[in-house]
Design an enzyme around this catalytic site. Structure first.
Site, PDB file in Angstrom:
ATOM      1  CB  CYS A  38      -0.876   0.042   1.250  1.00 24.29           C
ATOM      2  SG  CYS A  38      -2.268  -1.054   1.154  1.00 24.29           S
ATOM      3  CB  CYS A  85      -3.388  -7.903   4.353  1.00 25.88           C
ATOM      4  SG  CYS A  85      -3.727  -6.928   2.880  1.00 25.88           S
ATOM      5  CD  GLU A  88      -5.935 -11.200 -23.562  1.00 25.66           C
ATOM      6  OE1 GLU A  88      -4.752 -11.402 -23.253  1.00 25.66           O
ATOM      7  OE2 GLU A  88      -6.519 -10.113 -23.365  1.00 25.66           O
ATOM      8  CG  ASP A 123      -9.394  -3.252 -20.454  1.00 29.83           C
ATOM      9  OD1 ASP A 123      -8.430  -2.648 -19.941  1.00 29.83           O
ATOM     10  OD2 ASP A 123     -10.223  -3.894 -19.774  1.00 29.83           O
ATOM     11  CB  CYS A 151      -4.759  -0.922 -15.965  1.00 30.36           C
ATOM     12  SG  CYS A 151      -3.549  -1.655 -17.075  1.00 30.36           S
TER      13      CYS A 151
END
Length: 389
Positions: A18, A98, A274, A319, A346
């Site tokens: 994180c 976590c 893909e 994507d 992303c």
């Protein structure tokens, strides 16, 4: 969710997972928005509007898959199991508290580590290339409550498979363990590779539902990491297309074909492309299960596939992976001259690079909307709508 008002994570100083532990959520969102804006402006992208960032449906317990590593915190110290220490290649932090995963994950991690230490098993040593324990992968069907536990070891002797199954199936969990697997990996690389997969208990896949479609997710297949958040993102992205009723659509870099199949419910035909063979297999199986016969999937590099087919789309959704889209593939995409392109990204950095190119070749950016699908971490998803100038 059990921990929306979560306390600060115990491992926030050492774990590399994180970035934003303890940062108020509004600030996290503002920072991610600012980053997207800076990347677009750095590339001089002209855009109609930058829409407000979509917050995640849940800030905690959202990850449906974790890949943990066996190691130690200090050289030749006790065996640990978890994430790489921030900025350290060799040290592993045990992360059994976590907050990004369901508590069942933490119980499975702790039980596995206790099992390993109780029997004195060694961890695989990255430099010496010896030792038994390598990784633990836990996956969960968010909609079905099914859990898959996959322990990865080298082929060294001594791992007690029956006792491990007993340890895992005997745990008091909220969800149901539907499979306990053992992966044998003797490769030198520090990555999970499957030389052999053994089903020690149950089955080697879990079931999941996303966008009203049913998926069987096998041990190593790629699948969206945050199901609820990605549904929001996909619904928004598909909603941007003015009208695809009865039209032919392309879904490029389609993964397991979720968007392809949602488009197929209204389009005349959809082609999904893909590069990952296994994802295409899953897409085909799912489409068949969901009774969709107007979508087909092609496995291969996007540019090569587009070069080799004669189909002409009227709608395009892309994507791509983190590196973005190659200029070769972009040339093909732009060459179709469709009215609208929906770009799901992303990685805002590669998105900005691709938008710069597309802008130059006749597309304008109507809107950009960031999505925070991975709270606490540095990652940010973005959906951009382009239309032909």
């Amino acid at each position: 969710m059990h921990m929306e008002n979560s306390k600060l994570c115990r491992d926030r100083e050492v774990c590399g997972g994180c970035k934003y532990q303890g940062v108020p959520y509004e600030e996290q969102l503002a920072e991610k928005t600012a980053e997207v804006k800076a990347l677009l402006e750095g590339k001089k992208i002209k855009y109609g509007e930058l829409l407000p960032i979509a917050p995640a449906p849940s800030r905690f317990e959202y990850r449906n898959k974790m890949e943990y590593t066996f190691g130690d915190m200090v050289k030749d110290g006790p065996v640990t199991l978890g994430m790489h220490k921030r900025g350290h290649f060799m040290s592993i932090v045990t992360v059994d508290e976590c907050q990004l995963v369901h508590p069942d994950f933490n119980k499975i991690l702790r039980a596995t580590l206790d099992f390993v230490n109780g029997r004195g098993y060694t961890h695989y040593h990255k430099k010496r290339h010896e030792g038994l324990m390598r990784n633990l992968i836990v996956r969960r069907g968010v909609r079905t409550g099914e859990i898959l536990v996959n322990v990865c070891t080298s082929s060294e002797e001594g791992f007690d498979e029956e006792a491990y199954v007993e340890a895992i199936t005997g745990l008091q969990l909220e969800h149901k363990v539907v499979g306990v697997l053992r992966t044998i990996n003797d490769r030198l690389a520090d990555a999970v590779y499957c030389d052999e997969l053994k089903v020690l208990y149950g089955r080697d896949y879990y079931n999941e539902e996303i966008m009203g479609l049913k998926f069987q997710v096998s041990a190593f297949s790629f699948f969206q990491t945050n199901v609820a958040a990605v549904e929001n993102l996909y619904s928004y992205a598909i909603g941007l297309i003015d009208d695809f009723e009865g039209k032919k659509a392309f879904d490029l870099f389609c993964g397991t074909g979720t968007i392809t199949q949602v488009l197929a419910k209204r389009a005349s035909e959809v082609i999904g492309v893909e590069i990952v063979e296994e994802a295409v297999e899953m897409a085909r199986t799912t489409a068949e299960k969901n009774g969709l016969n107007n979508c087909r999937f092609i496995a291969g590099d996007c540019f090569k596939v587009l070069e080799s087919i004669d189909d002409k789309p009227e709608v395009i959704v892309v994507d791509p992976p983190r590196v973005g889209i190659s200029n070769d593939a972009l040339d093909c995409i732009i060459g179709y001259g469709v009215d609208q392109i929906v770009y799901i990204s992303c990685n805002p950095k590669s998105l900005a690079n691709n938008l710069y190119y597309m802008q130059y070749y006749g597309y304008k950016v109507d809107s950009v909307k960031p999505f925070d699908n991975f709270p606490g971490t540095k990652h940010c998803e973005v959906v951009a709508l382009l239309s032909r100038n």
